[in-house]
Design a protein around this motif. Structure first.
Motif, PDB file in Angstrom:
ATOM      1  N   UNK A 170       0.839  -1.206   0.000  1.00  0.00           N
ATOM      2  CA  UNK A 170       0.000   0.000   0.000  1.00  0.00           C
ATOM      3  C   UNK A 170       0.873   1.256   0.000  1.00  0.00           C
ATOM      4  N   UNK A 171       2.005   1.204   0.691  1.00  0.00           N
ATOM      5  CA  UNK A 171       2.930   2.335   0.680  1.00  0.00           C
ATOM      6  C   UNK A 171       3.544   2.512  -0.706  1.00  0.00           C
ATOM      7  N   UNK A 172       3.798   1.398  -1.401  1.00  0.00           N
ATOM      8  CA  UNK A 172       4.250   1.497  -2.795  1.00  0.00           C
ATOM      9  C   UNK A 172       3.197   2.225  -3.636  1.00  0.00           C
ATOM     10  N   UNK A 173       1.940   1.862  -3.404  1.00  0.00           N
ATOM     11  CA  UNK A 173       0.856   2.476  -4.186  1.00  0.00           C
ATOM     12  C   UNK A 173       0.791   3.979  -3.935  1.00  0.00           C
ATOM     13  N   UNK A 174       0.955   4.367  -2.666  1.00  0.00           N
ATOM     14  CA  UNK A 174       0.951   5.796  -2.333  1.00  0.00           C
ATOM     15  C   UNK A 174       2.138   6.488  -2.993  1.00  0.00           C
ATOM     16  N   UNK A 175       3.306   5.845  -2.938  1.00  0.00           N
ATOM     17  CA  UNK A 175       4.487   6.401  -3.593  1.00  0.00           C
ATOM     18  C   UNK A 175       4.269   6.569  -5.081  1.00  0.00           C
TER      19      UNK A 175
END
Length: 255
Positions: free
Chosen positions: A172-177
């Protein structure tokens, strides 16, 4: 040859079927799913059914179904004293119907149908209630080329919880990035070497020692600048929460 009936048609079930199909030690003699549509593409490779009452006699019944229906489906397997196992990380072995020999075959990996999986890189956690069932589960895991580990339900639940943090939340942090870079026309691909290096580091050192960045350094100016850049309030809240967590962790001596 070990005979297996596979129940469920999700990501794990699909990869298990493909994995077993390549071995010379395990034969999937039947594949059950409540909707035949999901497994119809495999109709020329295995007998398929949507009726639990029509299940074939086999050595092992693998329930690769959603956690919520494991207990119900196990109670409907129309045999007694057969080895019935589930593949969940969070469901107890005792949730399986007690008329069966009960076990767990938990592959500790993230599965997506479109992504190829090398089972040699997938540790399989095994749990059984009776000792005689363990060698059989270990044998079918080994047939996939997987390393195995014998663990209990409490250990498995902890591993599953930790897996949510290191995999689901991280993704999910990858997606935000990805969203942040796209908003300014920057290339997310430029971050991929950093993602790989971060994963590589924890193979060689503890996550505590691998931590870097403004929160660890308590670089207040950079943190303030980042928060000002973030227009999405949810992203800002996540940034603040994780920054505070890192600062607290590295504000005290800890191995």
């Amino acid at each position: 040859m070990i005979s297996v009936v596979l129940l469920g048609a999700g990501n794990i079930a699909t990869h298990l079927f493909k994995g077993f199909d390549k071995t010379g030690e395990v034969s999937v003699i039947q594949w059950y799913n409540r909707s035949l549509l999901a497994i119809k593409p495999y109709i020329n490779l295995v007998d398929i059914t949507d009726d639990l009452n029509n299940l074939k006699d086999a050595d092992i019944y693998i329930l690769a179904v959603s956690d919520d229906v494991i207990s119900e489906v196990s109670s409907k397997v129309p045999f007694v004293d057969k080895l019935v196992v589930h593949t969940s990380g969070s469901v107890s072995v005792y949730d399986l119907d007690m008329k069966h020999k009960r076990g767990v075959l938990y592959p500790l990996q993230s599965f997506s149908k479109a992504a190829e999986i090398d089972f040699g890189d997938v540790p399989i956690c095994i749990e059984t209630i009776d000792k005689k069932s363990y060698p059989l589960l270990k044998k079918i895991a080994a047939s996939l080329g997987s390393p195995t580990k014998r663990i209990n339900s409490d250990q498995r639940r902890v591993l599953h919880l930790a897996a949510v943090f290191v995999n689901n939340f991280t993704n999910q942090l990858y997606r935000i990035g990805h969203e942040i870079t796209e908003s300014e026309g920057a290339e997310f691909d430029l971050l991929k070497p950093l993602i790989l290096e971060t994963a590589k580091k924890v193979q060689e050192m503890s996550p505590f020692k691998a931590q870097t960045g403004p929160a660890k350094r308590n670089d207040k100016k950079t943190i303030k600048k980042h928060l000002k850049q973030l227009e999405n309030e949810q992203h800002k809240a996540i940034y603040e929460l994780l920054t505070e967590s890192i600062k607290r962790t590295h504000g005290r001596k800890k191995l």
